[in-house]
Write a protein that holds these residues in place. Structure first.
Motif, PDB file in Angstrom:
ATOM      1  N   LYS A   1      -6.067  -5.791   5.018  1.00 35.11           N
ATOM      2  CA  LYS A   1      -6.922  -6.780   5.475  1.00 35.11           C
ATOM      3  C   LYS A   1      -8.242  -5.973   6.050  1.00 35.11           C
ATOM      4  CE  LYS A   1      -3.850 -10.431   6.629  1.00 35.11           C
ATOM      5  NZ  LYS A   1      -4.337 -12.066   6.705  1.00 35.11           N
TER       6      LYS A   1
ATOM      7  N   LYS B   1     -17.798  -7.496   4.433  1.00 31.59           N
ATOM      8  CA  LYS B   1     -18.913  -7.451   5.439  1.00 31.59           C
ATOM      9  C   LYS B   1     -19.868  -6.323   5.388  1.00 31.59           C
ATOM     10  CE  LYS B   1     -16.589 -10.104   8.707  1.00 31.59           C
ATOM     11  NZ  LYS B   1     -16.938 -10.952   9.910  1.00 31.59           N
TER      12      LYS B   1
ATOM     13  N   LEU C   1     -11.726  -6.640   4.561  1.00 34.74           N
ATOM     14  CA  LEU C   1     -12.977  -6.962   5.561  1.00 34.74           C
ATOM     15  C   LEU C   1     -14.342  -6.100   5.429  1.00 34.74           C
ATOM     16  CD1 LEU C   1     -11.314  -8.310   8.652  1.00 34.74           C
ATOM     17  CD2 LEU C   1     -12.689  -9.521   7.244  1.00 34.74           C
TER      18      LEU C   1
ATOM     19  N   LEU D   1     -13.093  -8.640  12.161  1.00 32.80           N
ATOM     20  CA  LEU D   1     -13.260 -10.190  11.859  1.00 32.80           C
ATOM     21  C   LEU D   1     -14.166 -10.901  12.610  1.00 32.80           C
ATOM     22  CD1 LEU D   1     -11.242 -12.254  10.314  1.00 32.80           C
ATOM     23  CD2 LEU D   1     -10.069 -12.409  12.497  1.00 32.80           C
TER      24      LEU D   1
END
Ligand code: 13P
Ligand code: SF4
Length: 302
Positions: free
Chosen positions: A9, A17, A13, A275
């Motif tokens: 994850k 991003k 991410l 996140l």
């Protein structure tokens, strides 16, 4: 979430991003494994000026993330844990430094990057453990105020006739290495090279075969024909040394020493920071602009 899921994850991410992960050599192994760039303070500072991503996520301690922000002010710099601190960086106060400057009006102020942005802003030039000797040797003035590390100051003094006025700060991790324990370690492993960080006390440095920054140690381990090493620095670096040199053996030069600030960041913190894009480093423009001058002067001495 299990380790592999969270790592996956984090990788996803980072891509989504447009973030880059800069990691210091003392971080836990799981975080080192995810790094886009893994290095010492000097390498990480240089990398911060080169990256093209929008977000720098910094796994290290606060002064390192601040340095990245000062050098790349247009980027968002995230520090996963706000409590990832370096006690040595907090040992200098601006008022005390200003008093010292008043008492030594001709002195040049050299500040180790392990310091707050406010102290960097009151300094003439920064240095890291990798370039401190070079920085001091290239300064015109014969008198130097050196903050905050008295051990690094004493180490640099070995290579110059300039008068160094040290700030009495120290790293509690390296200060714990003792002459007796490194002598004992050498007795236990007589064929090993003793490599220590210049933040160690002078009597430990006297015993060393090599005195290097963390990335200097990584380089030496790779290039040296020697097969065994006694390492006098924070234990986190052993993970990288062993991983990159599986045919060589690395021991801590005494009881393993741990930096709490370097170890608070876990995978979950890194994931949450990415996140939520949380814990963005912020400083006043004035402080950043003044601190940048000292940092940029340092980058000439790479
Ligand atoms: P390096 O710049 O050698 O990685 O050292 C950083 C540090 O905090 C040493 O304690
Ligand atoms: Fe600061 Fe020492 Fe930890 Fe380095 S090892 S971050 S100097 S407390």
């Amino acid at each position: 979430m299990d380790k592999e899921t969270i790592k996956k994850k984090i990788r996803r991410l980072k891509k989504e991003k447009n973030a880059v992960l800069l990691v210091h050599n003392y971080q836990i192994g799981d975080i080192q494994d995810l790094a886009d760039f893994l290095g010492d303070s000097l390498g990480l500072s240089r990398e911060a000026t080169r990256v093209s991503e929008d977000i720098i996520i910094f796994c290290g301690v606060k002064f390192m993330a601040e340095t990245a922000k000062i050098l790349s002010p247009e980027k968002t710099v995230l520090l996963p844990r706000l409590d990832a601190g370096c006690p040595m960086a907090d040992m200098v106060d601006v008022e005390g430094l200003l008093r010292l400057k008043t008492n030594h009006p001709n002195a040049t102020v050299v500040t180790y990057v392990n310091s707050t942005a406010e102290v960097k802003a009151e300094s003439d030039v920064c240095c890291t453990s990798a370039n401190a000797v070079k920085v001091v040797q290239n300064i015109e003035s014969d008198e130097i105020i050196f903050t905050p590390d008295r051990n690094l100051a004493a180490y640099v003094q070995r290579f110059t006739n300039k008068k160094i006025i040290p700030w009495e700060g120290f790293c509690y991790v390296h200060e714990r290495f003792t002459k007796d324990e490194v002598i004992q370690a050498k007795k236990s492993h007589p064929d090993a090279l003793l490599v220590v960080h210049p933040e160690c006390p002078p009597e430990v440095i006297d015993q060393a075969d090599e005195v290097l920054s963390t990335s200097g140690m990584i380089q030496l381990a790779k290039l040296s024909p020697v097969k065994k090493f006694l390492i006098g620095t924070e234990e986190g670096i052993l993970y990288r040394l062993k991983k990159e040199n599986p045919e060589k053996t690395f021991y801590s030069a005494g009881v393993a020493k741990v930096c709490q600030g370097m170890k608070v960041t876990r995978l979950e913190d890194l994931y949450q920071a990415l996140l939520k894009e949380q814990h963005a480093i912020k400083m006043s423009e004035t402080t950043m602009n003044r601190a940048r001058k000292s940092l940029e002067s340092m980058l000439h001495y790479v």
